[in-house]
Design an enzyme around this catalytic site. Sequence first.
Site, PDB file in Angstrom:
ATOM      1  N   GLU A  19      40.995  32.448 -19.474  1.00  0.00           N
ATOM      2  CA  GLU A  19      41.867  32.640 -18.308  1.00  0.00           C
ATOM      3  C   GLU A  19      43.000  31.625 -18.288  1.00  0.00           C
ATOM      4  O   GLU A  19      44.119  31.940 -17.877  1.00  0.00           O
ATOM      5  CB  GLU A  19      41.051  32.554 -17.020  1.00  0.00           C
ATOM      6  CG  GLU A  19      40.154  33.762 -16.745  1.00  0.00           C
ATOM      7  CD  GLU A  19      38.895  33.795 -17.589  1.00  0.00           C
ATOM      8  OE1 GLU A  19      38.601  32.789 -18.279  1.00  0.00           O
ATOM      9  OE2 GLU A  19      38.192  34.823 -17.575  1.00  0.00           O
TER      10      GLU A  19
ATOM     11  N   HIS B 182      30.262  37.647  -8.918  1.00  0.00           N
ATOM     12  CA  HIS B 182      31.183  38.794  -8.974  1.00  0.00           C
ATOM     13  C   HIS B 182      31.538  39.210  -7.559  1.00  0.00           C
ATOM     14  O   HIS B 182      31.692  40.381  -7.265  1.00  0.00           O
ATOM     15  CB  HIS B 182      30.562  39.962  -9.741  1.00  0.00           C
ATOM     16  CG  HIS B 182      30.365  39.677 -11.200  1.00  0.00           C
ATOM     17  ND1 HIS B 182      29.355  38.889 -11.676  1.00  0.00           N
ATOM     18  CD2 HIS B 182      31.070  40.064 -12.295  1.00  0.00           C
ATOM     19  CE1 HIS B 182      29.436  38.797 -12.996  1.00  0.00           C
ATOM     20  NE2 HIS B 182      30.465  39.508 -13.401  1.00  0.00           N
TER      21      HIS B 182
HETATM   22  C1  LIG Z   1      35.249  32.785 -17.308  1.00  0.00           C
HETATM   23  C2  LIG Z   1      34.824  34.217 -17.382  1.00  0.00           C
HETATM   24  N1  LIG Z   1      35.751  35.164 -17.649  1.00  0.00           N
HETATM   25  C3  LIG Z   1      35.395  36.456 -17.704  1.00  0.00           C
HETATM   26  C4  LIG Z   1      34.119  36.845 -17.486  1.00  0.00           C
HETATM   27  C5  LIG Z   1      33.711  38.317 -17.548  1.00  0.00           C
HETATM   28  N2  LIG Z   1      32.896  38.538 -18.754  1.00  0.00           N
HETATM   29  C6  LIG Z   1      31.557  38.523 -18.703  1.00  0.00           C
HETATM   30  S1  LIG Z   1      30.857  38.664 -20.198  1.00  0.00           S
HETATM   31  C7  LIG Z   1      32.355  38.777 -20.957  1.00  0.00           C
HETATM   32  C8  LIG Z   1      32.445  38.931 -22.440  1.00  0.00           C
HETATM   33  C9  LIG Z   1      31.652  37.885 -23.137  1.00  0.00           C
HETATM   34  O1  LIG Z   1      31.737  38.080 -24.504  1.00  0.00           O
HETATM   35  P1  LIG Z   1      30.940  37.175 -25.503  1.00  0.00           P
HETATM   36  O2  LIG Z   1      31.199  35.734 -25.205  1.00  0.00           O
HETATM   37  O3  LIG Z   1      31.259  37.631 -26.860  1.00  0.00           O
HETATM   38  O4  LIG Z   1      29.417  37.440 -25.141  1.00  0.00           O
HETATM   39  P2  LIG Z   1      28.620  38.833 -25.250  1.00  0.00           P
HETATM   40  O5  LIG Z   1      28.807  39.534 -23.947  1.00  0.00           O
HETATM   41  O6  LIG Z   1      29.167  39.599 -26.387  1.00  0.00           O
HETATM   42  O7  LIG Z   1      27.205  38.436 -25.432  1.00  0.00           O
HETATM   43  C10 LIG Z   1      33.392  38.707 -20.023  1.00  0.00           C
HETATM   44  C11 LIG Z   1      34.828  38.803 -20.330  1.00  0.00           C
HETATM   45  C12 LIG Z   1      33.190  35.825 -17.186  1.00  0.00           C
HETATM   46  N3  LIG Z   1      31.895  36.119 -16.943  1.00  0.00           N
HETATM   47  N4  LIG Z   1      33.563  34.535 -17.149  1.00  0.00           N
END
Ligand SMILES: Cc1ncc(C[n+]2csc(CCOP(=O)(O)OP(=O)(O)O)c2C)c(N)n1
Lengths: 328, 339
Positions: free
Chosen positions: A61, A130
């Site tokens: 972000e 959320h």
């Molecule tokens: C700071 C933040 N930004 C956005 C989100 C929304 N979000 C939740 S999981 C995710 C993707 C995470 O991807 P990754 O780190 O590859 O983990 P995976 O879900 O693939 O296990 C996002 C964008 C969040 N939880 N926290």
Amino acid sequence: MARTLTLIEAVNEALLQEMERDERVFLLGEDIGGSGGVFKATAGLLDKFGQDRVLDTPLAEGAIIAVAIGSSLVGWRPVAEIQFADFITPAMDQIIQQASKLRYRSAGGFSCHLTIRVCCGGGGGSGLYHSQENAMWFAHEPGLKVVMPSTAYDAKGLLLSAIRDPDPVIFFEHKRLYRTAKGEVPEGDYTVPIGPAAVRREGRDLTILTYGSLTQPSIDAAGQLAQKGVEAEVVEIRTLAPIDKETILNSVRKTSKVLIVHEDKRTMGFGAELAAIVSEEAFEDLDGPIVRVTGPDVPAIPFAPPLDKAWNVDTGAIVATAEKLAAY
Amino acid sequence: MPPKSSRAVTDKSPGTTARSPELLLGIYRLLLKCRISDEKARILFRQGKYGGNFYSAVGQEATNVGAAYGLRDDDWIAPSHRDWTSNIIKGAPLKFCFAQLFAKATSPDRGRSSPAHMGYPPLNVITPASSIAGQLSVGTGVAFGLKKHGRDSVVVAFFGDGATSTGTFHEALNFAGVHKLPCLYVCANNRWAESVPLRLQTALENLSDRAKAYGFPGVTVDGNDVLAVHDAAQAAVTRARAGEGPTLLECKTYRWYGHSEIDPAKYRTKEEVEGWKKKCPLAAFEKQLLDKKILTEAQKGQIASEITAEINAAVEFAEESPYPDASELADHVWAERGA
Ligand SMILES: Cc1ncc(C[n+]2csc(CCOP(=O)(O)OP(=O)(O)O)c2C)c(N)n1
Ligand SMILES: [Mg+2]
């Protein structure tokens, strides 16, 4: 021609039309392209405008807002999306130290012409991370403009104003309103100015000051109160910064009683500022204490259904408090 | 596509020969327990038994189990949203894990966090925030504190590929490098962060390369090969206990299902998903054990039915547990109102 759109459709249409109208406008954020956004606010835009104008960014972000700020300095009109207001915190340094102060610290030499769309608020069971509604954090920072529509009409008109505004505008979209707020929206271009509040219902007995997700419950409460002989005026503060003191004070002078309603937590919430404005500028007109119906001083809305429900800012709570105030 | 063995896949699994049957069966049992529990969690969500959301880690079990198997009670795990099973691996009773999904008063957090965001304080599993990468900073802090005590406990922090793009990731790993902290950073690189593909997340081929920038070892392994993960993790844990500092372990793996149970995952091709399903970490390991006669078909059935019985009892416990009462909304905000 107007047709009925949901608030999220109105957001989508504003983005689409402004991107067509102004080539400088581009979108960036997490999951806004390939999937059209977690809530589908940007659905169809990648296909229409391509990857150069609809960027799925790395998960960062701070970088999203940094890139928006920087590219605005060289003439682009970025519209950044923060997927959930809860996750705006990594971008706070960029928003608070850079975006809000760049114009001031350069005495107008540089300015941040950018929009940050933020999905916020409790959605009934969305849990601690959320559900946060933190628009007031930004209202505390001069240099930022803070907008939160509650109708589809305002969503389109205010978003178009935001994208055209030469200052950084944080545009809050309440997730509970995305598909529940529906209304007539003109097909063509129009703007709703950033600043003015809206009187949603007239009344002489008390003023309800509210915004965002609690606008409709406040209007509903006013309807119930009318049946009990209490005429409540509902003022929706569509823009938390700059704030429309005139509309607020005019209403208070008419009704002499003020009930402030918001979903966010109570202590140091936006309602505290509203109460201060009223007591500083309309004290002589008051005929009762300024009262608040707000979220509790709990870190965020917890997940378990009884705890979620206990957050308890709804029509019933508004009616009950308003009745007591009216009788004061 | 499953990763072709790349230059950085340094840890070739030596197979099952050098290990005790107890260890191998222990790992197998845990892999199976995670798989069945996770699939059960998905079914329960789809049946509407609990709300919110669930982030399945089916397909990634070898990464979680391999990295955390054999940790001591005094070691710590800093999990993320997809690591509900970290609690199972660390030894939290299943009934509490399912009570967590149901947000019941018997869950470790008394229903506060979203279903999959589970910690278990008695066994040092840190209750995660949903803010991506946050657990890396907290985990790093714990590692700092442990080292300051002069203890030889370690921290295992789990995260995804997306998390490596955050400033928090950099800050945490840099700090750990400077202070040689006893932390193992385990990246479950499942190639997607929600709908965002890896190529839009990083310009690197191997995320373990990032470790260079922090002055400690980075290792990439096949995250679907539980023994490869376990070996690499054990080497890192040994290093950490000896005061030699952190390790970044990248495990290349894949989540079989959507980002969450409400994500149809239309952004991925069927071929990609099917390709990875053929590389099932559980089936591969099971076959190894059966081939080497470390596991028999009869034993396999026995283990599965034991696990299923335990899960059924856990679900029953969760279903029968009460919700937290609305009156405790403001409990545990400050110490003064701890219930
Ligand atoms: C700071 C933040 N930004 C956005 C989100 C929304 N979000 C939740 S999981 C995710 C993707 C995470 O991807 P990754 O780190 O590859 O983990 P995976 O879900 O693939 O296990 C996002 C964008 C969040 N939880 N926290
Ligand atoms: Mg990922």
